[in-house]
Design an enzyme around this catalytic site. Sequence first.
Site, PDB file in Angstrom:
ATOM      1  N   ASP A   1     -57.676 -28.891  19.965  1.00  0.00           N
ATOM      2  CA  ASP A   1     -57.399 -27.575  19.435  1.00  0.00           C
ATOM      3  C   ASP A   1     -57.594 -26.493  20.498  1.00  0.00           C
ATOM      4  O   ASP A   1     -57.021 -25.422  20.418  1.00  0.00           O
ATOM      5  CB  ASP A   1     -58.352 -27.343  18.259  1.00  0.00           C
ATOM      6  CG  ASP A   1     -57.986 -26.109  17.488  1.00  0.00           C
ATOM      7  OD1 ASP A   1     -56.788 -25.975  17.187  1.00  0.00           O
ATOM      8  OD2 ASP A   1     -58.869 -25.296  17.200  1.00  0.00           O
TER       9      ASP A   1
ATOM     10  N   LEU B   1     -56.512 -20.103  12.456  1.00  0.00           N
ATOM     11  CA  LEU B   1     -55.499 -19.128  12.820  1.00  0.00           C
ATOM     12  C   LEU B   1     -55.090 -19.226  14.274  1.00  0.00           C
ATOM     13  O   LEU B   1     -54.298 -18.452  14.761  1.00  0.00           O
ATOM     14  CB  LEU B   1     -56.026 -17.723  12.540  1.00  0.00           C
ATOM     15  CG  LEU B   1     -56.099 -17.386  11.049  1.00  0.00           C
ATOM     16  CD1 LEU B   1     -56.907 -16.132  10.823  1.00  0.00           C
ATOM     17  CD2 LEU B   1     -54.708 -17.217  10.470  1.00  0.00           C
ATOM     18  N   ARG B   2     -55.665 -20.209  14.967  1.00  0.00           N
ATOM     19  CA  ARG B   2     -55.353 -20.311  16.383  1.00  0.00           C
ATOM     20  C   ARG B   2     -53.870 -20.606  16.584  1.00  0.00           C
ATOM     21  O   ARG B   2     -53.283 -20.181  17.569  1.00  0.00           O
ATOM     22  CB  ARG B   2     -56.204 -21.399  17.019  1.00  0.00           C
ATOM     23  CG  ARG B   2     -56.816 -20.916  18.289  1.00  0.00           C
ATOM     24  CD  ARG B   2     -57.671 -21.956  18.951  1.00  0.00           C
ATOM     25  NE  ARG B   2     -59.014 -21.458  19.064  1.00  0.00           N
ATOM     26  CZ  ARG B   2     -60.084 -22.155  18.747  1.00  0.00           C
ATOM     27  NH1 ARG B   2     -59.964 -23.363  18.283  1.00  0.00           N
ATOM     28  NH2 ARG B   2     -61.270 -21.630  18.880  1.00  0.00           N
ATOM     29  N   GLY B   3     -53.278 -21.318  15.640  1.00  0.00           N
ATOM     30  CA  GLY B   3     -51.866 -21.670  15.748  1.00  0.00           C
ATOM     31  C   GLY B   3     -50.988 -20.433  15.833  1.00  0.00           C
ATOM     32  O   GLY B   3     -50.193 -20.286  16.761  1.00  0.00           O
TER      33      GLY B   3
END
Lengths: 333, 544
Positions: free
Chosen positions: A190, A271-273
């Site tokens: 991630d 929310l990193r996406g």
Amino acid sequence: MKPFPFSAIVGQDDMKTAMILTAIDPRIGGVLVFGDRGTGKSTAVRALAGLLPPIEAVEGCPINAARPEECPDWADTHSGKVRKRPTPVIDLPLGATEDRVVGALDIERALTRGEKAFEPGLLARANRGYLYIDEVNLLEDHIVDLLLDVAQSGENVVEREGLSIRHAARFVLVGSGNPEEGELRPQLLDRFGLSVEVRSPQNIADRIEVIRRRDAFEQDSDTFCKKYRRKDAAIRKKIVAAHEALPEIEANDTILSDCAELCIALGSDGLRGELTLLKAARALAAYQGDATITREHLRSVAPIALSHRLRRDPLDEAGSGARVMRSVESVLA
Amino acid sequence: MDSWDRTALALQLVALDPAGLGGAIIRMRESPARNAVLSCLQNTKKMPPTMTDDQLYGGLDISATLSSGHVVTSKGFLHDRPTVLLTMSERCPTDLAAKLSMALDDGCIKGLFALDEGADPDETCPPALADRLAFQIKPEGRMPQNWAPKTTGDPAGNKASIGAEQIRLIATLAARLGIESLRAPLLAVAAARANAILNARDKVNDDDVEIAASLVYPHRATQIPEDAQDTAPLPPEEAQQREDEGTSESTDAEIPQGDLLIEAIKALLPPDLLARLAQSPKGGKSSSAGAGGMRKGNRRGRPIPPRQGRLDGRSRIDLVSTLRSAAPWQPLRRRKRPEHDSLLIEPSDIRLKRFVEQSDRLLIFVVDASGSAAVSRLNEAKGAIELLLGQAYASRDHVALISFRGDGAELLLPPTRSLVQTKKRLAALPGGGGTPLASGLRDAGLLAQQAKSKGLTPTIILLTDGRANVALDGTPDRPKAAADAQSMARQLRHDGVEALVIDMGRRPEQSLAKLGEVLGAPYLALPRADAKKLTQTVSAALAH
């Protein structure tokens, strides 16, 4: 040996794009390159080092600080002069010990002069540059833990042997590996902004071209590099221009909602996406000289920005890249 | 050219261009013949596959440092750019292989010869390393008398040029043999050059290309070139298909001159290539011999390098390396605390012992209790499991039991070592209903994942008659059920779970054999076998 010129790499467009995007905006956060043996993973990363524009750093500063006042007090940087130097690309070898990665007491000075001094590690040297881990999936767990912590905070904290030191360690993680030899922990997965899967070129003409260029390079690297110097310089110039244009690129509300919808449709955690998708699209827009982010940009970066953030779906035979494309088609239709 | 001539040639070529060719795998057992081969290698440094990082890269030489008062680093194994002779490379762990590969790429190693004493076909030198070594030396038959190749380097530094057409040929050949890695054609180019130099030519000719290809490609080939129906007996429809492909290929007329070479290489392909391909489709998992997987711990097993840490009561201190790490700091610490005259040790010096051990195995029995199975063999299956349980108990394996029937699967017994409980649950196992094979596999997969995170090594043993007729969502739909079962199996394979498929139907079921293939699992058909026979077969398959 000189690195292989970046522009001489045949095919592998995804990988090249991903690397250029992180060079434009380091905040995208790293590239993971996964693929079979002999597909040119390491070659591309080493080529990237030759491509990156130089940075300005204080001479002799162990953490490559941009201004003299940012130099850490434990380092004796006498000159205080700011000089141009190549962007650091630091190798993290698999056998590296914790001491070498985070830094430790300077053993020489402790022994000979009885002084307590800090000897910076690889993380310090990688500040403002790249940290490259080959075979990242085989890295020892405790080193991975360290990296995760530092990559997240951008700061390396050393509390050992009576030392208490913290210094900036902002770097772009570049990892490469072969999935057959071991899985990567999801936490580390991630942490990489973009991920690319590479395989050998499938058409014969490309394969022949790869062999020809590599062979020419090995026989006479100077002449070969000279031949590609101009192309490399052109890419470098575009990267620098794109980096400067970055703050001007606009993202309107429809694009933002597209990002969010795409991530919801794919069910990516956290929310990193969305954030990475947006940053990568912005960098791409800047690279292509566009003033605003369009759906076209999203479409091109979605697979590399999102494919490693999906939960594994046992009922889907295609790879996660294909799943991303399917969602892209339906959301951005 | 027989295999001994080829061996001699390979050794000569490596001696000429060690940097370009990387080295060779020597797949031979200890024997006078191997000694003869090894005696041709000059100035090699032996490296055992258990070498630690300290030995490999060097480190602080504590005693010299303390006595001299200056930092003295001990030289690592790789400091003088040695030609490495890696013994027992089939036991080389992946991380050492990765480090050696890196050293090869960076030129820290002049050349590498990997001795491979593997007995089984899947016991080989790690693939990451094998990819970088040009040749595989595997001479067969008796060594000819007076076999002593001249292996001298090339002090003159001669160079040979290679034409574009020949590069094209080399790349095309690799593609036709299904060799994915682009290192192989590069190694072949280097081998062709070396062969030209060996024959005192400054230009590579077609003979060089042929020799290079025949030395570098055969052991890497993953497919028999399209026009190979005559050499390999294929099932009729597949052969037909190949024929079609073959003709379309030749009408393209892409590489007319390559065909002769293909023929030459085809003669050198390992005879079991087809069988090997059938066994391990692409992306096969790495083989792991023995019972469980490797697992790091701090209690028992084989020691691995210690690491820094805190004593928390669960781990043990490595006294020697703790003292080693404390030693250099003594002058510094003594200055700070002059009242002490003993050894001053600080928490940061503490080094903990670490071990790596084989983890416990968990046998997950996935039993088909559907109507069709119940009619045929459920009772025999139960008996077999009971016998297996006895063995599992003896080898301290854990056991879990999942049954599937009707519209879903049920975990009858979570992982346990209790024999009594398992027997009770098993006896009470009812039969009847549809065959939700996919659900059973899914639950087994979940359980396997959980077990893995607890440090067990799961093995799934599937007992069924294979006629899946209930899909994952519980609907009776035969084609969908079969497709679901396939995709669950693929998932299990992807997760690297070992499995074993036992067909307990009256007649061997084709679809189950296929499922076993997807799982990468051995398939055992047991028509008319009793419990005892079943157990024998299973324990034989598990022991491997």
